[in-house]
Design a protein around this motif. Structure first.
Motif: not given
Length: 219
Positions: A41-45, A108-114
Motif C-alpha cells: 500500500a505504501l508502494f502504491k502511494i 489499506i491504500r483506500a483507507g490511507i487516501q480517505a
C-alpha cells in the motif's frame, strides 16, 4: 434419508484436531498478508514510479489468477524448479499470505487516501518526517476506517483455507474427506466440518465487531 451421525463419533477427536491445524496456518497467513499488504500500500502511494509499478503489477497478478492455481504452483513448481521439497504447511502459508496481501494492500491504500489531505499537509508544514507521519497520524486513522473490510478479508481467508486439502494438508476439510473415505459416508463428516467453519467465522465476526466498538470508544 440414510443419515447416521453416530458413525462419525469415533472420528470426532481426529476432526477437531484439524481446528488448530487450520488456524495455525491461517493466523500466520493473515499476519504475513497484513505486513506485505501494508508495504505494498505504501508502494502504491509512493512518489517513486518504480514502486508504484511494482505494487500495481503484484496486485494485478495475485488478484487476477485463482488462489488454487497459486497454491498448486508453489507446491508443485518449486520442487521442480529448485529441487526443494516444500511442505504443504509452508506452501499454504506462502500462497494464502501472498494472495491476501494483494487484497489487503488495496484496502489499506483506500483507507490511507480517505484520510483528510489537510492533515497530511499540516504535518508536512510542521516538518514531521514522512515515516513518523504515516506511523503516528495517517495509518492509525486509516485502520479505523478499514477495519470492517480487513475483517471481511480475514473471514474470507478462513473459509478459503479449505482449498489446502487439495495438496494433502490435514486441515478440517481434508480430515472430513479422510473420515468419509474410511466410513463410506461423506454427508455426515462434511456437515460436521461445515458447522465448525461456521462457528469459526462467527467468532471472527464477533471479535471484529468488539474491536470496532473499542476503537470507536477510544476516539
Amino acid at each position: 434419508m440414510n443419515l447416521d451421525f453416530s458413525q462419525i463419533v469415533p472420528y470426532i477427536p481426529f476432526i477437531l484436531e484439524g481446528i488448530w491445524v487450520t488456524l495455525k496456518f491461517v493466523i500466520i497467513s493473515i499476519i504475513l498478508g497484513f505486513i506485505l499488504g501494508t508495504i505494498l500500500a505504501l508502494f502504491k502511494i509512493s512518489r517513486i514510479k518504480a514502486l508504484n509499478w511494482f505494487g500495481d503489477a503484484y496486485t494485478s497478478i495475485f488478484r487476477g489468477t485463482p488462489l488454487i492455481l497459486q497454491l498448486m504452483l508453489i507446491y508443485f513448481a518449486i520442487p521442480q524448479l529448485t529441487g526443494y521439497d516444500i511442505s504443504p504447511f509452508l506452501s499454504s502459508i506462502l500462497a494464502f499470505g501472498l494472495n491476501s496481501s494483494a487484497y489487503v494492500s488495496e484496502i489499506i491504500r483506500a483507507g490511507i487516501q480517505a484520510v483528510d489531505k489537510g492533515q497530511t499537509e499540516a504535518a508536512q508544514a510542521l516538518g514531521v518526517p514522512y515515516r513518523l507521519m504515516m506511523k503516528d497520524l495517517i495509518l492509525p486513522q486509516a485502520l479505523k476506517n478499514i477495519l470492517p473490510a480487513l475483517m471481511n478479508e480475514f473471514i474470507t481467508l478462513t473459509k478459503e483455507s479449505a482449498l489446502v486439502s487439495t495438496i494433502g494438508y490435514l486441515d478440517l476439510m481434508r480430515r472430513a474427506q479422510v473420515v468419509g473415505a474410511d466410513t463410506y459416508r461423506n454427508f455426515e463428516p462434511l456437515i460436521f466440518v461445515g458447522l465448525i467453519y461456521w462457528i469459526l467465522v462467527m467468532v471472527l465476526t464477533l471479535a471484529g465487531k468488539w474491536v470496532e466498538r473499542r476503537m470507536k470508544f477510544s476516539d
